[in-house]
Design a protein around this motif. Structure first.
Motif, PDB file in Angstrom:
ATOM      1  N   VAL A  91     -56.689 -56.190-123.158  1.00  0.00           N
ATOM      2  CA  VAL A  91     -55.799 -55.974-122.017  1.00  0.00           C
ATOM      3  C   VAL A  91     -55.083 -54.653-122.248  1.00  0.00           C
ATOM      4  O   VAL A  91     -54.384 -54.494-123.253  1.00  0.00           O
ATOM      5  N   ILE A  92     -55.267 -53.715-121.335  1.00  0.00           N
ATOM      6  CA  ILE A  92     -54.663 -52.390-121.508  1.00  0.00           C
ATOM      7  C   ILE A  92     -53.694 -52.113-120.364  1.00  0.00           C
ATOM      8  O   ILE A  92     -54.048 -52.253-119.196  1.00  0.00           O
ATOM      9  N   ILE A  93     -52.479 -51.768-120.745  1.00  0.00           N
ATOM     10  CA  ILE A  93     -51.472 -51.366-119.760  1.00  0.00           C
ATOM     11  C   ILE A  93     -51.196 -49.877-119.964  1.00  0.00           C
ATOM     12  O   ILE A  93     -51.112 -49.419-121.108  1.00  0.00           O
ATOM     13  N   ARG A  94     -51.119 -49.160-118.864  1.00  0.00           N
ATOM     14  CA  ARG A  94     -50.847 -47.717-118.938  1.00  0.00           C
ATOM     15  C   ARG A  94     -49.661 -47.355-118.059  1.00  0.00           C
ATOM     16  O   ARG A  94     -49.583 -47.790-116.914  1.00  0.00           O
ATOM     17  N   ASN A  95     -48.773 -46.527-118.622  1.00  0.00           N
ATOM     18  CA  ASN A  95     -47.662 -45.973-117.861  1.00  0.00           C
ATOM     19  C   ASN A  95     -47.904 -44.507-117.524  1.00  0.00           C
ATOM     20  O   ASN A  95     -47.349 -43.976-116.575  1.00  0.00           O
ATOM     21  N   ILE A  96     -48.722 -43.870-118.364  1.00  0.00           N
ATOM     22  CA  ILE A  96     -49.009 -42.432-118.260  1.00  0.00           C
ATOM     23  C   ILE A  96     -50.505 -42.253-118.532  1.00  0.00           C
ATOM     24  O   ILE A  96     -51.064 -42.942-119.395  1.00  0.00           O
ATOM     25  N   ALA A  97     -51.156 -41.348-117.830  1.00  0.00           N
ATOM     26  CA  ALA A  97     -52.595 -41.130-118.044  1.00  0.00           C
ATOM     27  C   ALA A  97     -52.859 -40.524-119.422  1.00  0.00           C
ATOM     28  O   ALA A  97     -52.147 -39.607-119.852  1.00  0.00           O
ATOM     29  N   THR A 117     -50.410 -49.525-114.715  1.00  0.00           N
ATOM     30  CA  THR A 117     -51.726 -50.077-114.357  1.00  0.00           C
ATOM     31  C   THR A 117     -52.154 -51.057-115.437  1.00  0.00           C
ATOM     32  O   THR A 117     -51.765 -50.925-116.595  1.00  0.00           O
ATOM     33  N   ILE A 118     -52.970 -52.019-115.032  1.00  0.00           N
ATOM     34  CA  ILE A 118     -53.553 -52.938-116.013  1.00  0.00           C
ATOM     35  C   ILE A 118     -55.065 -52.851-115.893  1.00  0.00           C
ATOM     36  O   ILE A 118     -55.595 -52.650-114.803  1.00  0.00           O
ATOM     37  N   LEU A 132     -64.045 -54.214-117.367  1.00  0.00           N
ATOM     38  CA  LEU A 132     -64.419 -55.227-116.377  1.00  0.00           C
ATOM     39  C   LEU A 132     -63.246 -55.621-115.500  1.00  0.00           C
ATOM     40  O   LEU A 132     -62.100 -55.426-115.867  1.00  0.00           O
ATOM     41  N   ASN A 133     -63.578 -56.152-114.317  1.00  0.00           N
ATOM     42  CA  ASN A 133     -62.513 -56.609-113.429  1.00  0.00           C
ATOM     43  C   ASN A 133     -62.382 -58.134-113.505  1.00  0.00           C
ATOM     44  O   ASN A 133     -63.139 -58.796-114.230  1.00  0.00           O
ATOM     45  N   TYR A 154     -47.752 -61.939-118.699  1.00  0.00           N
ATOM     46  CA  TYR A 154     -47.251 -61.636-120.044  1.00  0.00           C
ATOM     47  C   TYR A 154     -47.430 -60.150-120.367  1.00  0.00           C
ATOM     48  O   TYR A 154     -46.557 -59.531-120.984  1.00  0.00           O
ATOM     49  N   ALA A 155     -48.568 -59.584-119.972  1.00  0.00           N
ATOM     50  CA  ALA A 155     -48.848 -58.177-120.314  1.00  0.00           C
ATOM     51  C   ALA A 155     -47.781 -57.259-119.715  1.00  0.00           C
ATOM     52  O   ALA A 155     -47.294 -56.341-120.384  1.00  0.00           O
ATOM     53  N   PHE A 156     -47.380 -57.520-118.460  1.00  0.00           N
ATOM     54  CA  PHE A 156     -46.335 -56.681-117.852  1.00  0.00           C
ATOM     55  C   PHE A 156     -44.971 -56.948-118.499  1.00  0.00           C
ATOM     56  O   PHE A 156     -44.151 -56.035-118.613  1.00  0.00           O
ATOM     57  N   MET A 157     -44.742 -58.190-118.942  1.00  0.00           N
ATOM     58  CA  MET A 157     -43.493 -58.480-119.666  1.00  0.00           C
ATOM     59  C   MET A 157     -43.484 -57.723-120.998  1.00  0.00           C
ATOM     60  O   MET A 157     -42.452 -57.196-121.424  1.00  0.00           O
ATOM     61  N   VAL A 158     -44.637 -57.668-121.654  1.00  0.00           N
ATOM     62  CA  VAL A 158     -44.748 -56.916-122.911  1.00  0.00           C
ATOM     63  C   VAL A 158     -44.457 -55.442-122.630  1.00  0.00           C
ATOM     64  O   VAL A 158     -43.718 -54.785-123.374  1.00  0.00           O
ATOM     65  N   ASN A 159     -44.996 -54.923-121.528  1.00  0.00           N
ATOM     66  CA  ASN A 159     -44.763 -53.513-121.188  1.00  0.00           C
ATOM     67  C   ASN A 159     -43.270 -53.242-120.975  1.00  0.00           C
ATOM     68  O   ASN A 159     -42.738 -52.268-121.502  1.00  0.00           O
ATOM     69  N   ASP A 160     -42.607 -54.107-120.212  1.00  0.00           N
ATOM     70  CA  ASP A 160     -41.175 -53.909-119.948  1.00  0.00           C
ATOM     71  C   ASP A 160     -40.387 -53.884-121.257  1.00  0.00           C
ATOM     72  O   ASP A 160     -39.530 -53.033-121.463  1.00  0.00           O
ATOM     73  N   TYR A 161     -40.701 -54.828-122.129  1.00  0.00           N
ATOM     74  CA  TYR A 161     -39.985 -54.919-123.410  1.00  0.00           C
ATOM     75  C   TYR A 161     -40.274 -53.696-124.288  1.00  0.00           C
ATOM     76  O   TYR A 161     -39.354 -53.058-124.808  1.00  0.00           O
TER      77      TYR A 161
END
Ligand code: UDP
Length: 237
Positions: A91-97, A117-118, A132-133, A154-161
């Motif tokens: 699971v990859i979250i990106r804030n910046i390219a 983005t996720i 994959l989607n 959870y992934a977005f909660m991890v990003n916020d934290y």
């Protein structure tokens, strides 16, 4: 707790069974690999840093309501964790390219997204972890719809934290990769690690890279960067 046989040895960690069938022990190594194992090396002290950093961050996440595999830090390199079946999804979250996103879509590294983005890739070294989607994940029966919804939440909660924690360290969180697992009773928990191996971390003032890209791109000062990130994290908590 008593260590039994080694269950698995990966690129950066060994995993041992214990006398408790629901508990494993993770042992962090200094070995580093990149480009699907093509580049190999050692980052002296990395195992200790990644172990301690992951544990600090996972305990913070637990307080925020993200369940994790963390049980107890046993030593500098070893941690007791819940036994889980890892969902074969990165699971990859990106804030910046950066990295593969910049390459794939022809976007300059450093472009700040209006919203994070996720994306998911199929955890399969032989196939090179293909992107994959959601529907691909269901077709491959990697997880259920409900599980994927939880993973995303959870992934977005991890990003916020993490954004908040790293900001207080004078560090910009560019992107990161996390993995989730399922315990014996079916609970989805954050597993694996959170470290400069798995996050892109840039100094907020200079944009200097303080993560594994120093190793991937032969920028030098790899150990110093990991040590600096750990020092700032300790000072901020
Ligand atoms: N990442 C990781 N393990 C992988 C692939 C990526 O920990 O096998 C992390 C990487 O450190 C970065 C984020 O996930 O923080 C996004 O990586 P990207 O897709 O840009 O791939 P890369 O450029 O590292 O190949």
């Amino acid at each position: 707790m008593e260590l039994r046989n080694m269950m698995y040895e990966g690129k950066a960690k060994k995993v041992f069974e214990t006398d408790d069938p629901n508990v494993l022990v993770v042992d962090y190594k200094d070995d580093a690999t990149a480009f699907n194992g093509l580049k190999k090396g050692t980052i002296v002290g990395k195992g200790v840093i990644n172990n301690q950093m992951s544990n600090i961050l996972m305990q913070g996440l637990e307080k925020r309501g993200v369940p994790t595999h963390f049980i107890k830090e046993l030593s500098e390199r070893q941690t007791a964790v819940k036994r889980v079946k890892i969902l074969p999804l990165e699971v990859i979250i990106r804030n910046i390219a950066a990295g593969s996103f910049s390459k794939r879509y022809g976007v300059e590294e450093g472009k700040v997204f209006k919203q994070p983005t996720i994306e998911f890739s199929y955890k399969n070294d032989d196939l090179g972890d293909p992107l994959l989607n959601d529907d691909h994940a269901f077709a491959l029966e990697l997880c259920t719809k409900e599980e994927l919804e939880l993973v995303k939440k959870y992934a977005f909660m991890v990003n916020d934290y993490l954004k908040e924690v790293w900001k207080s360290c004078g560090i910009t969180l560019v992107d990161f990769k996390i993995e989730f697992g399922k315990t014996a009773d079916g609970t989805i928990v954050l597993a694996d690690e959170i470290s400069p191996d798995t996050c892109r971390l840039w100094d907020s003032k200079t944009n200097e890279k303080l993560d594994k890209d120093r190793f991937r791109r032969d920028l030098g000062g790899v150990e110093d960067a990991y040590t600096e990130v750990m020092k700032r994290l300790r000072a901020s908590i």
